[in-house]
Design a protein around this motif. Structure first.
Motif, short mmCIF file in Angstrom:
data_model
loop_
_atom_site.label_atom_id
_atom_site.label_comp_id
_atom_site.label_asym_id
_atom_site.label_seq_id
_atom_site.Cartn_x
_atom_site.Cartn_y
_atom_site.Cartn_z
N MET A 1 34.25 50.93 33.75
CA MET A 1 33.97 49.94 34.80
C MET A 1 33.61 50.70 36.08
O MET A 1 34.39 51.49 36.58
CB MET A 1 35.23 49.11 35.02
N LYS A 5 31.04 47.30 40.36
CA LYS A 5 31.55 46.10 39.68
C LYS A 5 32.93 45.74 40.22
O LYS A 5 33.24 44.57 40.45
CB LYS A 5 31.65 46.37 38.18
N LYS A 8 32.79 44.02 43.41
CA LYS A 8 32.30 42.66 43.22
C LYS A 8 33.45 41.76 42.78
O LYS A 8 33.63 40.66 43.30
CB LYS A 8 31.18 42.66 42.18
N ILE A 9 34.25 42.24 41.82
CA ILE A 9 35.40 41.46 41.35
C ILE A 9 36.36 41.21 42.50
O ILE A 9 36.85 40.11 42.72
CB ILE A 9 36.12 42.18 40.18
N LEU A 16 38.00 33.62 47.07
CA LEU A 16 38.66 32.42 46.54
C LEU A 16 39.77 31.97 47.48
O LEU A 16 40.21 30.84 47.45
CB LEU A 16 39.25 32.71 45.14
N ARG A 319 43.12 38.94 31.40
CA ARG A 319 42.16 40.05 31.52
C ARG A 319 42.52 41.17 30.53
O ARG A 319 41.64 41.76 29.92
CB ARG A 319 42.16 40.60 32.95
N ILE A 329 43.01 47.10 35.58
CA ILE A 329 43.84 46.20 36.38
C ILE A 329 44.30 46.92 37.65
O ILE A 329 44.22 46.38 38.76
CB ILE A 329 45.07 45.73 35.55
N GLN A 332 41.44 47.16 39.96
CA GLN A 332 41.06 45.87 40.54
C GLN A 332 41.93 45.54 41.75
O GLN A 332 41.41 45.19 42.81
CB GLN A 332 41.18 44.75 39.49
#
Lengths: 408, 230
Positions: A1, A5, A8-9, A16, A319, A329, A332
């Protein structure tokens, strides 16, 4: 990954919950902007001090006379500072490049129907050296003018503007109090000095002229001056020069050993520098307080990331079930924390630019934002993101997929 | 207390061939969930071996297990487990994020899978805008997107009403007809009746492994699936 990316995640996750993200970033925003603003004000002040030192031309001592020496009870004579002392210093103290005597007065300058009140300074050509002033046009005093006390005057730029406007004042005759004087020179504009006094609102005449025609000759001390200025060479310590002058003057004025100096010597550069130092300490303190808020902001981020990991346990489980590795994870959540800090840092930098700009525009303050502090604070806030984001992210990545999926 | 070891599963030896539709049955605590977690690579066996598509996965490290889950297995859960405030398309795309599949293929694969579950027109809907059955179909599309060797469905109809259950099971049958291996965990015999083969667990042991006697076969065509939902 790849990292792109991941960002972006992270950005998707953060958008949100926009309100929460902004509130979380607040500590970082305030911390970063405060640090940059404080450092910029400090750098601005330092730049002003440097400019003042530059204008002064370095090592200059000012010697004030007229300190009555009443120690010991007797009626001691007032030891005055005289223009002859200037020559003595130049001849006898090693490292003195120039010594200038000054007699100060005040007078009306009248040209045509225009009238201007100005400080009159009686001195020698050496003032160009000790004050580090330059001529805009015209010439300095000749030896003959000095010796006979000719009625010639060199005017500052403000006087020139007020009385002559755009026309050339050289060779014109201006009325100084009770007599007419010929203008032989105009000084370059310099702006306010270290104490905010305007240095361009001054008329310079030969010492003798001012003494005989404006201030008048004192009967008890006909050769007294208001103060002396001494410029030392760059190669000697001003402390040494100060010491030598003190002992020279005490000797010349025949001051008894148990008496205090009847004069005061001030090192201008030292005064400015010590004030700058005080300012710097103050600014460092403020910046330190500001960086505490950066750390507090970091703890706020950690807190929210912990909540976020708990809240999103099922998401983490999902996930993992669909193929996210523990490192995915970890990354992220780490990237989320770094993004929070980084975006907060960018907003903080924007605010800092806005605030310093308006301080310059509306409050006439000098601020200097140097690029290093911008990058340092941005890097530092990202580092805070890594530091405070690591634990929650590690916690998230250590979850077992089945446990996380079943989490209620 | 003491040294007594409790085996959640003991002496299980099963082979599931490509293209099968297997229902895993049994009461709570029978070991059926553990069985599914083992073959789903969500948990590891303490003893014995698990082979998936030729790989012996029981000795795999967490990272390798994640790769197997990503490439070989599609999960469908009772609670759908969709990301909230995220469109159906983004939800389906999620497994691709962790895969080696080039990004240029993502959109095409995602939309194709959404169409397979008849949700093509709803790609930009968020879970809150979809019914329970539609959410589960998004989850099934997500399970299909990586082209896995099998779909593992854990009580996929547990949160759905009877009518929607029929639809979902029909969809599973349809997918199975097209060649997808499906392993379904359920405690409802009515749901298990859609499968071709039934494994029944009790107290950690496999007590029955038979073909479904009276298999329910719902041949609902695609158009009726869509109209029922709307």
């Amino acid at each position: 990954m790849n990292i792109f990316k991941l960002f972006k995640i992270a950005l998707t996750a953060l958008t949100l919950n926009v309100m929460r993200s902004i509130l979380t970033m607040l500590g970082i925003i305030i911390g970063v902007s405060a640090v940059i603003i404080m450092v910029s004000i400090g750098a601005g002040a330092q730049q002003e001090v440097d400019a003042q030192l530059e204008a002064m031309g370095g090592n200059v001592l000012i010697i004030f006379g007229g300190w009555n020496n009443r120690g010991g009870g007797g009626t001691a004579a007032v030891a005055t500072l005289e223009d002859g002392h200037a020559n003595l210093m130049l001849e006898q103290v090693y490292g003195v490049e120039a010594a200038t005597p000054y007699v100060l007065g005040k007078s009306q300058l009248i040209y045509g129907n225009l009238n201007w009140s100005a400080d009159i300074m009686g001195t020698t050509n050496d003032f160009f050296v000790t004050k580090n002033w330059d001529l805009e046009s015209g010439r300095g005093f000749t030896a003959a003018e000095m010796n006979s006390g000719e009625k010639v005057v060199i005017i500052g730029s403000i006087i020139k503007d007020e009385l002559f406007g755009a026309s050339d004042p050289i060779g014109q005759s201006v009325r100084v109090g009770t007599f007419n004087a010929m203008i032989i020179g105009v000084l370059k504009a310099k702006g306010p000095d270290t104490r905010g006094d305007d240095q361009d609102d001054v008329a310079v005449m030969p010492l003798k002229t001012v003494r005989t025609k404006i201030t008048g000759i004192s009967k008890s001390s006909p050769n007294s001056v208001s103060y002396l200025e001494v410029k030392g060479s760059d190669t000697v310590s001003m402390a040494y020069v100060e010491e030598e002058i003190t002992s020279l003057l005490r000797q010349t004025m025949k001051v008894a050993d148990d008496k205090e100096d009847p004069f005061r010597i001030r090192d201008l550069a030292e005064t400015v520098e010590s004030r700058a130092e005080t300012q710097a300490i103050f600014n460092t303190l403020l910046a330190a307080v500001a960086s505490v808020s950066l750390v507090v902001g970091g703890i706020g981020i950690m807190n929210i990331m912990m909540v976020s990991v708990t809240e999103r346990t099922r998401e983490i489980g999902l996930r993992m079930a669909i193929g996210a590795k523990p490192d995915d994870i970890l990354n992220q959540f780490l990237v989320e924390a770094i993004t929070l800090c980084g975006v907060g840092g960018l907003i903080g930098i924007g605010i800092a630019f806005g605030v310093t700009y308006s301080m310059e525009t509306y409050f006439d303050m000098v601020t200097v934002i140097n690029p290093e502090i911008v990058f340092i604070s941005l890097g530092f806030s990202a580092l805070i993101g890594v530091f405070f984001g690591y634990y929650p992210a590690l916690k998230a990545s250590r979850l077992q997929p089945i446990d996380a999926l079943r989490y209620e | 207390m003491g040294e007594q070891t409790l085996w959640a599963l003991d002496g299980i030896d099963t082979i599931i061939e490509p293209g099968e539709f297997v229902a895993v049955m049994g009461p709570s605590g029978s070991g059926k969930s553990t069985y599914m977690n083992m073959i789903g690579c969500l948990d590891v066996v303490t003893e014995g071996q698990v082979y998936i598509d030729g790989s012996e996965v029981s000795s795999f490290q967490p990272d390798e297990l994640a790769t197997i889950r990503n490439e070989k297995i599609g999960f469908v859960f009772q609670q759908f487990n969709l990301l909230a405030r995220t469109t159906a398309e983004e939800n389906v795309k999620l497994p691709l994020l962790y895969s080696q599949i080039p990004e240029s293929e993502w959109s095409e694969r995602t939309l194709k899978c959404l169409e397979q579950v008849d949700l093509g027109p709803r790609a930009d809907h968020q879970p809150s805008q979809l019914s329970g059955g539609q959410q589960q179909r998004v989850a099934i599309a997500r399970a299909l997107v990586n082209d896995p060797v099998m779909i593992l469905a854990d009580e996929p109809t547990g949160a759905l009403d009877t009518h929607t259950t029929e639809e979902i099971m029909a969809l599973f049958q349809e997918l199975n007809e097209k060649g997808t291996t499906i392993i379904l965990v359920t405690h409802e015999p009515e749901v298990a009746a859609y499968a071709k083969r039934q494994l029944i667990f009790r107290d950690g042991h496999l007590v029955s492994d038979e073909l479904t006697a009276n298999r329910v076969s719902l041949d609902i065509d695609n158009s009726s699936l869509v109209s029922n939902e709307q």
